[in-house]
Structures are given as structure tokens and as C-alpha cells.
Design a protein around this motif. Structure first.
Motif, PDB file in Angstrom:
ATOM      1  N   SER A  33     -25.758  27.357 -42.480  1.00 22.69           N
ATOM      2  CA  SER A  33     -24.862  26.371 -41.861  1.00 22.69           C
ATOM      3  C   SER A  33     -24.786  25.101 -42.701  1.00 22.69           C
ATOM      4  CB  SER A  33     -25.313  26.056 -40.437  1.00 22.69           C
ATOM      5  OG  SER A  33     -26.619  25.536 -40.422  1.00 22.69           O
ATOM      6  N   GLU A  34     -25.915  24.680 -43.269  1.00 22.78           N
ATOM      7  CA  GLU A  34     -25.919  23.501 -44.142  1.00 22.78           C
ATOM      8  C   GLU A  34     -25.241  23.807 -45.477  1.00 22.78           C
ATOM      9  OE1 GLU A  34     -28.972  23.125 -41.110  1.00 22.78           O
ATOM     10  OE2 GLU A  34     -28.733  24.664 -42.666  1.00 22.78           O
ATOM     11  N   PHE A  35     -25.425  25.009 -45.968  1.00 22.68           N
ATOM     12  CA  PHE A  35     -24.782  25.430 -47.219  1.00 22.68           C
ATOM     13  C   PHE A  35     -23.260  25.332 -47.099  1.00 22.68           C
ATOM     14  CE2 PHE A  35     -23.068  28.878 -49.943  1.00 22.68           C
ATOM     15  CZ  PHE A  35     -23.583  28.490 -51.169  1.00 22.68           C
ATOM     16  N   VAL A  62     -10.806  29.873 -41.985  1.00 24.77           N
ATOM     17  CA  VAL A  62     -11.549  28.632 -42.201  1.00 24.77           C
ATOM     18  C   VAL A  62     -12.029  28.018 -40.892  1.00 24.77           C
ATOM     19  CG1 VAL A  62      -9.438  27.226 -42.238  1.00 24.77           C
ATOM     20  CG2 VAL A  62     -11.513  26.405 -43.405  1.00 24.77           C
ATOM     21  N   SER A  63     -11.243  28.129 -39.839  1.00 27.24           N
ATOM     22  CA  SER A  63     -11.654  27.573 -38.548  1.00 27.24           C
ATOM     23  C   SER A  63     -12.915  28.252 -38.028  1.00 27.24           C
ATOM     24  CB  SER A  63     -10.526  27.711 -37.523  1.00 27.24           C
ATOM     25  OG  SER A  63      -9.381  27.007 -37.947  1.00 27.24           O
ATOM     26  N   ARG A  64     -12.987  29.571 -38.200  1.00 28.22           N
ATOM     27  CA  ARG A  64     -14.161  30.306 -37.738  1.00 28.22           C
ATOM     28  C   ARG A  64     -15.392  29.892 -38.525  1.00 28.22           C
ATOM     29  NH1 ARG A  64     -17.832  31.881 -35.150  1.00 28.22           N
ATOM     30  NH2 ARG A  64     -18.297  34.035 -34.533  1.00 28.22           N
ATOM     31  N   TRP A  65     -15.246  29.712 -39.824  1.00 26.33           N
ATOM     32  CA  TRP A  65     -16.393  29.298 -40.629  1.00 26.33           C
ATOM     33  C   TRP A  65     -16.867  27.908 -40.239  1.00 26.33           C
ATOM     34  CZ3 TRP A  65     -19.574  32.387 -42.646  1.00 26.33           C
ATOM     35  CH2 TRP A  65     -19.173  33.572 -43.246  1.00 26.33           C
ATOM     36  N   ARG A  66     -15.948  27.039 -39.894  1.00 26.51           N
ATOM     37  CA  ARG A  66     -16.350  25.670 -39.534  1.00 26.51           C
ATOM     38  C   ARG A  66     -17.117  25.629 -38.213  1.00 26.51           C
ATOM     39  NH1 ARG A  66     -11.116  23.135 -42.220  1.00 26.51           N
ATOM     40  NH2 ARG A  66     -12.064  22.448 -44.172  1.00 26.51           N
ATOM     41  N   THR A  67     -16.938  26.630 -37.382  1.00 27.27           N
ATOM     42  CA  THR A  67     -17.741  26.676 -36.155  1.00 27.27           C
ATOM     43  C   THR A  67     -19.196  27.037 -36.454  1.00 27.27           C
ATOM     44  OG1 THR A  67     -17.339  29.037 -35.694  1.00 27.27           O
ATOM     45  CG2 THR A  67     -15.729  27.444 -34.836  1.00 27.27           C
ATOM     46  N   LEU A  68     -19.446  27.582 -37.651  1.00 29.18           N
ATOM     47  CA  LEU A  68     -20.786  28.024 -38.015  1.00 29.18           C
ATOM     48  C   LEU A  68     -21.535  27.022 -38.892  1.00 29.18           C
ATOM     49  CD1 LEU A  68     -19.869  31.720 -38.925  1.00 29.18           C
ATOM     50  CD2 LEU A  68     -20.842  30.896 -36.783  1.00 29.18           C
ATOM     51  N   MET A  69     -20.886  25.920 -39.267  1.00 29.17           N
ATOM     52  CA  MET A  69     -21.528  24.987 -40.184  1.00 29.17           C
ATOM     53  C   MET A  69     -22.182  23.814 -39.447  1.00 29.17           C
ATOM     54  SD  MET A  69     -18.511  22.729 -42.017  1.00 29.17           S
ATOM     55  CE  MET A  69     -17.884  24.138 -42.901  1.00 29.17           C
ATOM     56  N   SER A  70     -23.100  23.176 -40.134  1.00 31.19           N
ATOM     57  CA  SER A  70     -23.806  22.023 -39.587  1.00 31.19           C
ATOM     58  C   SER A  70     -22.958  20.764 -39.760  1.00 31.19           C
ATOM     59  CB  SER A  70     -25.140  21.836 -40.309  1.00 31.19           C
ATOM     60  OG  SER A  70     -24.917  21.383 -41.642  1.00 31.19           O
ATOM     61  N   ARG A  71     -23.468  19.675 -39.226  1.00 32.24           N
ATOM     62  CA  ARG A  71     -22.843  18.382 -39.483  1.00 32.24           C
ATOM     63  C   ARG A  71     -22.984  18.021 -40.964  1.00 32.24           C
ATOM     64  NH1 ARG A  71     -25.053  14.728 -34.355  1.00 32.24           N
ATOM     65  NH2 ARG A  71     -24.086  15.983 -32.696  1.00 32.24           N
TER      66      ARG A  71
END
Length: 390
Positions: free
Chosen positions: A287-289, A216-225
Motif C-alpha cells: 500500500s505504501e509502495f 486506477v480507482s481500484r488501485w487507489r483504494t488499496l494504497m496508504s496515505r
């Protein structure tokens, strides 16, 4: 450093799940110490296999299968396109650009076809076919079973999907011929495993989708605000079931939540999406998704990958059955497999009314994680072994 080529549905694929699974496998291979690329493979427009190929009776059955729902859907979509086409054109173009931007983060500029893809033998040590529905009869091409790869190179599959329960004439023989040279075969759902083990007479593993290989931490680095400030239900529906949308509206009122919706997700105007949703979004890349799922109060979906990310981000979610209007199509098998493993089978709603008629306990994600992590670790170990074995 060994180099790995990933052959999957990625080139011009305007699909959040397709982009996410390719990103995930590439990034996880790099975490393992491999240099990896997602190949920009442009497949031929004509499918190799269809369920009716060479059989007039099958062709008639396919065309008449659920004929009235097909007609209703075609009329509804046609009317919506006629009335709203000009108004929505700019919005659909905005989403198309968002998809392209998402793919450009990892897509190779060089495009390969059946004519030139063999040159990859000079550049890569290993070839991985998958994930996604690359082995679906009306999708599969020779490149998706590594037909172009020379015998001195290693071929494996990771979480490849067939996604149907009826197989056209010649399909089994084709798969038997080309999968025989694979050193390891893995698929995404139980039905594909059963079918392939029967025709190949060898072991086939079921593994997790690549999106679950990253934490989950890795995915959160790829997401937008955060995209939406207020509290909301995120609705992502690939199917065109109007009743499901009506039930979700009632549920949103009960929960006093806004509906954030991605309409016309496949790039074509759909009648069922007109008038649905409080906040309709188009400028949404991967990233927004991810952000929309992570920040939602509830997710309602019929999508496999939206379900996966709901689990990754420990969200409350409900999965609707997505009806297929294609004979032999099975849109839910991989979702059912995932939810069974996670101990969340009750979250799959065979009837939309269950969303408001049933009372659901909060999801115990400590229990879910324990169950899912066993298969994730097994999948990681199997992939590592497959790549390291001579």
C-alpha cells in the motif's frame, strides 16, 4: 459460484511486483464473479532446471560469464554487509514484516507442498498458473504447470513468464508434456510467446500483466496515505548499477527534488545502495509502495511493475536497463514489450546518461491509454472466454 485457484510466486515472496500481480488477478477474478484464492505454495528449494544441468561445458561457461563484474559485486556487497550489517538489521526486519503484512491480506493460512497440493482438486473448479516468472528454468516446479491437477479440471495460464532466452536440456520436453493439457495459454512477453508456439505447435497469446486488469480507482483504494510530504523522485532499482545511481543524483539536483529510495530491496545489503538517496525507507508494504509512486514527481526504476504502476497512475518515469549476470538472462524483455505497446519506447534508457543528456516531452497519457486499453480489453476478453468455455 465457481472457485479458482491461482498458482504463482507468492508464498514468502518479498517482492512488491509479486504481491501486486497476485492481488490484481484475485481481485479481478472476483469482479468477474468467481471466488478465487492465491494458493500458499511452498516450492522445493532445489530447481528442476538450470542452464548448465547435465553439461560440464555449459557449467563452466555459466560460472565464467561476466566473472569480473560478479567478483566486484560480491566484494562490494560483502564489505557493505560487514560494515553496515548490524546497523541495518532492524531496518531490513522492518521491511520483511511489511511484506508479510501485505501478503497476509490475501494469503491462505494453509501451506501446500508437492506432497499435499493435490488436495486442491477437491476444492477448486479452475486452476490458473501465473502471472510472474513461474516458468523461468531455475524457478519452475511441477505445480507451476498444474501437474497435480486432475483431468476433469480446467487449467489455463495467465501472463506467465519464462524470462530467459536460453533454455536448458529437457526444459522444452517438460513444457510440451504438461502444457498440452492447458485449454488456454497466455504469457507476458513476446519472447515467451515465440518460444512456446514453436515447441507446442499451437497459439499462445500475449496478455497484459494482471496489475493492468484493475483500473486506477481500484488501485487507489488499496494504497496508504501520502508517505513523503515534500516533492521527490521515487527511485526503485532492483539492479546494482552504480552509474545509474550517480546519474540519478545529478538529475535530482537539476530538478531540485529529493530522492526517495528503497535500499537493499531484496533483503540483502548491497554496496551500491550505501550513501544513495536523501530519504531511505524500509517500513514499506504494497500500500505504501503504490502511494510512493502515485505521489512522486518522477519515477526512476529498472522494475517491470514499477513501470506498470507509473503508467497506471499517469506519471513521468524513466526505465533503466537491468543487467543480468546470468548467461541467457533477459531482465528487460517484458518491460520492452510493455513500453512498445504503450508507445513509450523512448522511456527505456539503454544508457543511463540519456536521463540528463536528452530532453523528453511530457507523456501524452490520452494516447497511451488508448493503446494500452486495446490490449487490456483484449486480455480481459480472452481470460473471460477461457474460463467460460466448456
Amino acid at each position: 459460484m465457481k472457485r479458482v485457484a491461482i498458482i504463482t510466486l507468492f508464498y514468502k515472496n518479498d517482492n512488491y511486483g509479486g504481491i501486486a500481480q497476485a492481488l490484481a488477478l484475485k481481485y479481478y477474478l472476483e469482479e468477474m464473479g468467481y471466488e478465487s484464492d492465491v494458493v500458499s505454495y511452498k516450492k522445493p528449494s532445489k530447481p528442476m532446471f538450470t542452464t548448465s544441468k547435465g553439461n560440464c561445458l555449459h557449467e563452466i561457461k555459466d560460472k565464467t560469464y561476466k566473472v569480473f563484474p560478479k567478483i566486484r559485486r560480491k566484494l562490494s556487497n560483502g564489505a557493505a554487509s560487514l560494515i553496515y550489517g548490524k546497523k541495518l538489521r532492524a531496518n531490513l526486519l522492518l521491511r520483511k514484516k511489511a511484506f508479510k503484512h501485505s501478503r497476509n491480506t490475501i494469503e491462505q493460512p494453509e501451506v501446500f507442498t508437492e506432497e499435499n497440493i493435490s488436495v486442491l482438486n477437491q476444492r477448486y473448479d479452475y486452476f490458473i498458473s501465473g502471472s510472474d516468472q513461474i516458468w523461468k528454468p531455475n524457478v519452475i516446479q511441477p505445480a507451476y504447470v498444474c501437474q497435480f491437477v486432475t483431468s476433469n479440471k480446467k487449467c489455463i495460464s495467465y501472463a506467465s513468464s519464462i524470462a530467459v532466452t536460453e533454455y536448458p536440456e529437457g526444459y522444452g520436453a517438460f513444457m510440451s508434456k504438461y502444457l498440452s493439457r492447458y485449454s488456454w495459454i497466455s504469457v507476458r512477453e513476446k519472447s515467451s510467446q515465440i518460444y512456446l508456439e514453436k515447441i507446442l505447435k499451437r497459439k499462445v497469446d500475449v496478455v497484459v500483466d494482471p496489475t493492468l486488469l484493475l483500473n486506477v480507482s481500484r488501485w487507489r483504494t488499496l494504497m496508504s496515505r501520502k508517505v513523503v510530504k515534500q516533492k521527490y523522485i521515487f527511485v526503485y532499482l532492483l539492479g546494482q548499477n552504480k552509474k545509474q545511481r550517480r546519474i540519478i543524483k545529478k538529475y535530482a539536483r537539476i530538478r531540485n527534488l529529493q530522492i526517495v529510495f528503497l535500499p537493499h530491496v531484496e533483503g540483502k545489503i548491497r554496496g551500491c545502495d550505501i550513501g544513495f538517496g536523501d530519504i531511505n525507507l524500509y517500513d514499506v508494504g504494497i500500500s505504501e509502495f503504490l502511494s510512493l509512486i502515485d505521489n512522486a514527481e518522477v519515477i526512476c526504476t529498472d522494475s517491470f511493475h514499477a513501470s506498470v504502476f507509473s503508467i497506471i497512475f499517469s506519471k513521468e518515469f524513466y526505465v533503466f536497463n537491468r543487467e543480468s549476470l546470468i548467461k541467457g538472462g533477459d531482465m528487460s524483455s517484458r518491460i520492452v514489450t510493455l513500453l512498445e505497446v504503450a508507445g513509450l519506447s523512448e522511456r527505456f534508457l539503454t544508457e543511463a546518461d540519456k536521463l540528463i543528456k536528452n530532453i523528453y516531452d511530457a507523456i501524452d497519457y490520452s494516447s497511451v491509454s488508448n493503446k494500452i486499453n486495446i490490449l487490456i480489453q483484449k486480455s480481459q476478453e480472452l481470460l473471460r472466454t477461457a474460463l467460460e468455455e466448456n
